[in-house]
Write a protein that holds these residues in place. Structure first.
Motif, PDB file in Angstrom:
ATOM      1  N   LYS A 376       0.170  10.261  -2.029  1.00 62.58           N
ATOM      2  CA  LYS A 376       0.045   9.970  -0.598  1.00 62.58           C
ATOM      3  C   LYS A 376      -0.388   8.523  -0.338  1.00 62.58           C
ATOM      4  O   LYS A 376       0.114   7.880   0.587  1.00 62.58           O
ATOM      5  N   TYR A 377      -1.331   8.027  -1.131  1.00 60.89           N
ATOM      6  CA  TYR A 377      -1.814   6.671  -0.851  1.00 60.89           C
ATOM      7  C   TYR A 377      -0.764   5.629  -1.224  1.00 60.89           C
ATOM      8  O   TYR A 377      -0.617   4.609  -0.531  1.00 60.89           O
ATOM      9  N   MET A 380       1.423   5.412   1.625  1.00 65.81           N
ATOM     10  CA  MET A 380       0.782   4.678   2.714  1.00 65.81           C
ATOM     11  C   MET A 380       0.862   3.161   2.481  1.00 65.81           C
ATOM     12  O   MET A 380       1.114   2.389   3.413  1.00 65.81           O
ATOM     13  N   ASP A 446      -4.247   2.847   5.876  1.00 67.91           N
ATOM     14  CA  ASP A 446      -4.730   4.036   6.565  1.00 67.91           C
ATOM     15  C   ASP A 446      -4.013   4.276   7.888  1.00 67.91           C
ATOM     16  O   ASP A 446      -4.119   5.366   8.458  1.00 67.91           O
ATOM     17  N   SER A 449      -1.961   7.437   7.394  1.00 69.06           N
ATOM     18  CA  SER A 449      -2.522   8.734   7.030  1.00 69.06           C
ATOM     19  C   SER A 449      -1.820   9.810   7.852  1.00 69.06           C
ATOM     20  O   SER A 449      -1.184   9.511   8.875  1.00 69.06           O
ATOM     21  N   GLU A 450      -1.914  11.048   7.430  1.00 73.33           N
ATOM     22  CA  GLU A 450      -1.234  12.125   8.143  1.00 73.33           C
ATOM     23  C   GLU A 450      -1.665  12.193   9.600  1.00 73.33           C
ATOM     24  O   GLU A 450      -0.844  12.376  10.504  1.00 73.33           O
TER      25      GLU A 450
END
Length: 529
Positions: A376-377, A380, A446, A449-450
């Motif tokens: 995930k990161y 991002m 960030d 982010s979701e």
């Protein structure tokens, strides 16, 4: 006598340019649209033409001049165009009313620019629709998954090369622009053309040299490009070439010889040549898998109309391979370069990304397609790079049938867009608008982010375009970026070098997104677990 004729011709050109410029500006104002006049002949991009700043800043000046308008007039060389600022209208013209804005506005001579004019990027109307429908199955997640091993091999070659360049723990200055182009070159050579190339070992290989010639056009090619932009009909009349014959022949020969070899020897390989061979026979099957990405809006097109798969000529197929190379070589390399540059000047982001990689097992675990999807990161970081340094600075469409736009601002009238009028959406300016992204110059993954993605206003993040004419290769590009960043961060800590610009500024010498003075970093070997 000759001098007098030249003076008369130049005078006529200047007078006509001034006339067209005034006509365009006055037409916008009569229709109630705001416009920055710019200058005759060069319109709103005169500062970047003379290398005073990057073209993004020319576009952004227009974007910020009238912050309350949904769209404004734009002086596009000798022509008047519309510049759309409002995300809702962008959605309207690229998706909901796409049938009014099917085509891009470039006009190329098919005979003299066969690879460009036959590519998906420049195809028009039903012919484009048919090619997009034919190729879409080639770019599903399952097809891209098979190309990940090629990317891993290319990334491994770069890591091995970099390790050899470090005599102690920390390297000398590493020129990212060069390293990234060698990586993307090798990925495209393998994934698209079935060629095993190692450009850090064989630095002058023909495939890389061809990419360099394409990325660094000579003065005459730049002049041709300017003429195609400002005088498209004149450029077509005089058969101006944007791509030299030797480059056209190079790609024709690769595609032709590779296809013939595979047919004779019954060779199959999960690469773009194989997919094009299936497309040539009309056997490229559509995938039923549900693997849509955030950037995959082309399904809007294929869900409406079923078009019979047709067979394509050798030139038409070669053109798609050429487009895959030209887009993947330079755009992906530039994005990777700036991503690594940002990681060097944002060590907190780099640290967090390394922690994610370590939590997945680091050197103890072999990278796979499935692992990439869980990071995930990393996703991002890549998205924040694409926001701040979008490879597609603008989207352009041409009106194919009259269209009525809502008022540009409260109290204004509706605006009728006539057939043939060019429409621009300046992606980078939207991405850098404080209204959508507070403190936009800050590199902050960030934002993606979701929770933040759910609250983001739609159509304010469009790095690969949007609608049916979005970038068909977005999945491939994302994988290519993520694989390299994974291996680079796994093996090295990226450090600032004395020539690492902070903050990062764009070079005015190129249309492509590049750091002023180039991107330089130092690398420190990580201690293996």
């Amino acid at each position: 006598m000759i001098i007098e004729i030249v003076v008369l011709v130049l005078t006529a050109v200047v007078v006509y340019a001034i006339y067209k410029h005034r006509k365009n500006v006055n037409e916008f104002r009569r229709n109630g649209l705001n416009v920055l006049p710019g200058v005759p002949l060069l319109g709103n991009t005169y500062k970047s033409v003379f290398k005073r700043r990057h073209i993004f800043h020319d576009f952004d000046e227009v974007y910020r001049a009238f912050p309350d308008d949904k769209y404004v007039g734009y002086v596009d060389g000798m022509n008047g165009a519309l510049f759309i600022r409002d995300p809702d209208i962008i959605k309207q013209i690229t998706i909901k009313d796409f049938d009014h804005f099917v085509n891009r506005g470039w006009i190329l001579n098919d005979k003299d620019n066969p690879l460009l004019s036959n590519s998906l990027l420049f195809m028009k109307d039903e012919r484009w629709h048919e090619m997009r429908t034919t190729l879409s199955p080639a770019f599903t997640g399952s097809k891209m998954k098979k190309m990940v091993p090629f990317m891993i091999t290319a990334a491994g070659n770069i890591v091995e090369h970099l390790n050899k360049q470090i005599s102690g723990d920390v390297s000398e200055g590493v020129h990212l622009d060069d390293v990234m182009r060698r990586y993307t070159n090798d990925v495209i050579a393998s994934s698209a053309f079935g060629l095993e190339v190692n450009s850090v070992a064989d630095r002058d290989n023909e495939f890389y040299a061809t990419g360099q010639r394409m990325s660094n056009p000579n003065i005459w090619q730049k002049f041709n490009f300017l003429l195609v932009t400002i005088f498209p009909f004149l450029a077509k009349k005089f058969n101006l070439k944007l791509c030299p014959d030797e480059i056209t022949d190079f790609f024709r020969n690769i595609v032709k010889n590779t296809m013939e070899y595979r047919k004779i020897n019954n060779v199959e390989r999960p690469d773009m040549i194989q997919l094009l061979m299936e497309a040539a026979k009309g056997t490229l099957a559509s995938s039923k898998e549900n693997d849509e990405s955030e950037f995959d809006t082309a399904r809007e097109l294929n869900s409406k109309t079923e078009i019979p798969i047709k067979k394509w000529t050798a030139d038409e197929l070669t053109a798609q391979a050429f487009l895959f190379f030209s887009a993947g070589f330079e755009s992906s390399a530039s994005t990777l370069t700036l991503a690594v540059h940002e990681l060097a000047i944002n060590p907190d982001v780099q640290r967090k990304l390394y922690e994610e990689i370590q939590n997945l097992g680091g050197h103890k675990t072999a990278l796979s397609y499935e692992m990439i999807q869980t990071m995930k990161y990393l996703d991002m970081v890549v998205n924040e790079t694409l926001r701040k340094w979008a490879p597609a600075i603008i989207l352009n469409r041409v009106c194919t049938k009259p269209y009525l736009l809502p008022p540009a601002r409260p109290g204004a009238a509706t605006y009728r867009v006539e057939k043939g009028k060019m429409i621009y959406c300046f992606v980078s300016s939207i991405h850098m608008d404080e209204k959508y992204y507070p403190d936009p110059d800050r590199f902050n993954p960030d934002r993606f982010s979701e929770d933040n993605k759910r609250s983001r206003e739609p159509f304010t993040f469009i790095p690969f375009g949007t609608g049916p004419r979005n970038c068909i290769g977005s999945r491939f590009a994302l994988l290519e970026l993520k694989v390299f960043l994974y291996y680079l961060i796994l093996n090295f800590e990226i450090l600032k070098f004395e020539e690492t610009t902070d903050p990062l500024r764009l070079s005015a010498s190129d249309f492509n997104i590049k750091a002023q003075g180039g991107s330089w970093v130092k690398l420190r070997k990580r201690v293996l677990d």
